[in-house]
Motif scaffolding. Structure first.
Motif, PDB file in Angstrom:
ATOM      1  N   ILE A  50       0.703  -1.177  -0.141  1.00  0.00           N
ATOM      2  CA  ILE A  50      -0.659   0.480   0.266  1.00  0.00           C
ATOM      3  C   ILE A  50       1.189   1.108   0.300  1.00  0.00           C
ATOM      4  O   ILE A  50       0.809   2.326  -0.815  1.00  0.00           O
ATOM      5  CB  ILE A  50      -1.050   0.064   1.289  1.00  0.00           C
ATOM      6  CG1 ILE A  50      -2.548  -1.138   1.449  1.00  0.00           C
ATOM      7  CG2 ILE A  50      -1.938   0.815   1.276  1.00  0.00           C
ATOM      8  CD1 ILE A  50      -2.515  -1.360   2.769  1.00  0.00           C
ATOM      9  N   ALA A  51       1.400   1.430   1.024  1.00  0.00           N
ATOM     10  CA  ALA A  51       3.130   2.270   1.097  1.00  0.00           C
ATOM     11  C   ALA A  51       3.385   2.519  -0.824  1.00  0.00           C
ATOM     12  O   ALA A  51       3.763   3.274  -0.584  1.00  0.00           O
ATOM     13  CB  ALA A  51       3.892   2.225   1.977  1.00  0.00           C
ATOM     14  N   LEU A  61      -5.373   4.999  -0.946  1.00  0.00           N
ATOM     15  CA  LEU A  61      -5.951   4.337  -1.424  1.00  0.00           C
ATOM     16  C   LEU A  61      -7.526   4.192  -1.056  1.00  0.00           C
ATOM     17  O   LEU A  61      -6.882   4.436   0.707  1.00  0.00           O
ATOM     18  CB  LEU A  61      -5.539   3.186  -1.445  1.00  0.00           C
ATOM     19  CG  LEU A  61      -4.185   3.221  -3.133  1.00  0.00           C
ATOM     20  CD1 LEU A  61      -3.295   1.671  -2.211  1.00  0.00           C
ATOM     21  CD2 LEU A  61      -4.749   3.160  -3.884  1.00  0.00           C
ATOM     22  N   PRO A  62      -8.379   4.683  -1.472  1.00  0.00           N
ATOM     23  CA  PRO A  62      -9.597   4.378  -0.757  1.00  0.00           C
ATOM     24  C   PRO A  62      -9.506   3.089  -0.123  1.00  0.00           C
ATOM     25  O   PRO A  62      -9.289   1.854  -0.094  1.00  0.00           O
ATOM     26  CB  PRO A  62     -10.940   4.963  -1.755  1.00  0.00           C
ATOM     27  CG  PRO A  62      -9.989   5.034  -2.464  1.00  0.00           C
ATOM     28  CD  PRO A  62      -8.409   5.026  -3.002  1.00  0.00           C
ATOM     29  N   GLU A  63     -10.842   3.098   1.053  1.00  0.00           N
ATOM     30  CA  GLU A  63     -10.830   1.692   1.804  1.00  0.00           C
ATOM     31  C   GLU A  63     -12.071   0.927   0.733  1.00  0.00           C
ATOM     32  O   GLU A  63     -11.320  -0.381   0.541  1.00  0.00           O
ATOM     33  CB  GLU A  63     -12.166   1.749   2.538  1.00  0.00           C
ATOM     34  CG  GLU A  63     -10.732   2.047   4.001  1.00  0.00           C
ATOM     35  CD  GLU A  63     -12.191   2.691   5.202  1.00  0.00           C
ATOM     36  OE1 GLU A  63     -13.178   1.583   5.383  1.00  0.00           O
ATOM     37  OE2 GLU A  63     -11.856   3.237   5.821  1.00  0.00           O
ATOM     38  N   ASP A  64     -12.607   1.480  -0.266  1.00  0.00           N
ATOM     39  CA  ASP A  64     -13.817   0.048  -1.029  1.00  0.00           C
ATOM     40  C   ASP A  64     -12.569  -0.460  -2.129  1.00  0.00           C
ATOM     41  O   ASP A  64     -12.439  -1.327  -2.589  1.00  0.00           O
ATOM     42  CB  ASP A  64     -14.244   1.184  -2.054  1.00  0.00           C
ATOM     43  CG  ASP A  64     -14.147   2.449  -2.804  1.00  0.00           C
ATOM     44  OD1 ASP A  64     -13.407   3.229  -2.768  1.00  0.00           O
ATOM     45  OD2 ASP A  64     -14.210   2.175  -3.950  1.00  0.00           O
ATOM     46  N   VAL A  65     -11.459   0.572  -2.343  1.00  0.00           N
ATOM     47  CA  VAL A  65     -10.441   0.108  -2.644  1.00  0.00           C
ATOM     48  C   VAL A  65      -9.233  -1.069  -2.326  1.00  0.00           C
ATOM     49  O   VAL A  65      -9.557  -2.084  -3.027  1.00  0.00           O
ATOM     50  CB  VAL A  65      -9.121   1.241  -3.679  1.00  0.00           C
ATOM     51  CG1 VAL A  65      -8.115   0.169  -4.409  1.00  0.00           C
ATOM     52  CG2 VAL A  65      -9.789   2.151  -4.861  1.00  0.00           C
ATOM     53  N   LEU A  66      -8.587  -0.539  -1.222  1.00  0.00           N
ATOM     54  CA  LEU A  66      -7.717  -2.073  -0.734  1.00  0.00           C
ATOM     55  C   LEU A  66      -9.242  -3.231  -0.007  1.00  0.00           C
ATOM     56  O   LEU A  66      -8.219  -3.968   0.098  1.00  0.00           O
ATOM     57  CB  LEU A  66      -8.090  -1.244   1.207  1.00  0.00           C
ATOM     58  CG  LEU A  66      -6.983   0.056   0.642  1.00  0.00           C
ATOM     59  CD1 LEU A  66      -6.680   0.564   2.197  1.00  0.00           C
ATOM     60  CD2 LEU A  66      -5.767  -0.425  -0.241  1.00  0.00           C
ATOM     61  N   PHE A  67     -10.546  -2.738   0.213  1.00  0.00           N
ATOM     62  CA  PHE A  67     -10.746  -4.100   0.673  1.00  0.00           C
ATOM     63  C   PHE A  67     -11.950  -4.965  -0.771  1.00  0.00           C
ATOM     64  O   PHE A  67     -12.712  -5.632  -0.489  1.00  0.00           O
ATOM     65  CB  PHE A  67     -11.972  -3.354   1.054  1.00  0.00           C
ATOM     66  CG  PHE A  67     -11.116  -3.258   2.376  1.00  0.00           C
ATOM     67  CD1 PHE A  67     -10.986  -4.570   3.601  1.00  0.00           C
ATOM     68  CD2 PHE A  67     -11.618  -1.946   3.417  1.00  0.00           C
ATOM     69  CE1 PHE A  67     -10.242  -3.863   4.566  1.00  0.00           C
ATOM     70  CE2 PHE A  67     -10.518  -1.825   4.341  1.00  0.00           C
ATOM     71  CZ  PHE A  67      -9.966  -3.068   4.928  1.00  0.00           C
TER      72      PHE A  67
END
Length: 87
Positions: A50-51, A61-67
């Motif tokens: 992510i970093a 990166l928004p949460e919806d992308v990460l999850f």
């Protein structure tokens, strides 16, 4: 996958191969494999990925992308990141 996503995918691949020591002759490693389920990236490594993405592509990166379930493969990450770059 468009050309922007392809460029992103190869940058992600280079990072993962280097940081997590994935050999060039690893026949199972590819852009579609689930990096987490197959053990290429562990839970601490997710933070590093992510970093890397946020620093390299100057984005958050928004949460919806990460999850999103697609965020588990190189191609999935690349498509989502390319989409954020283009927006």
């Amino acid at each position: 996958m468009n050309s922007d996503a392809s460029v992103v995918a190869y940058k992600i691949e280079d990072f993962i191969r280097d940081r997590f020591v994935v050999e060039a002759n690893d026949e199972f490693f590819n852009h579609e494999i689930n990096l987490f389920e197959e053990g290429y990236v562990d839970s601490a490594g997710v933070i590093e990925v992510i970093a890397f993405l946020e620093e390299t592509f100057a984005l958050a990166l928004p949460e919806d992308v990460l999850f999103d379930t697609s965020f588990s493969s190189i191609d999935g990450m690349a498509v989502r990141v390319a989409g954020l770059i283009g927006s």
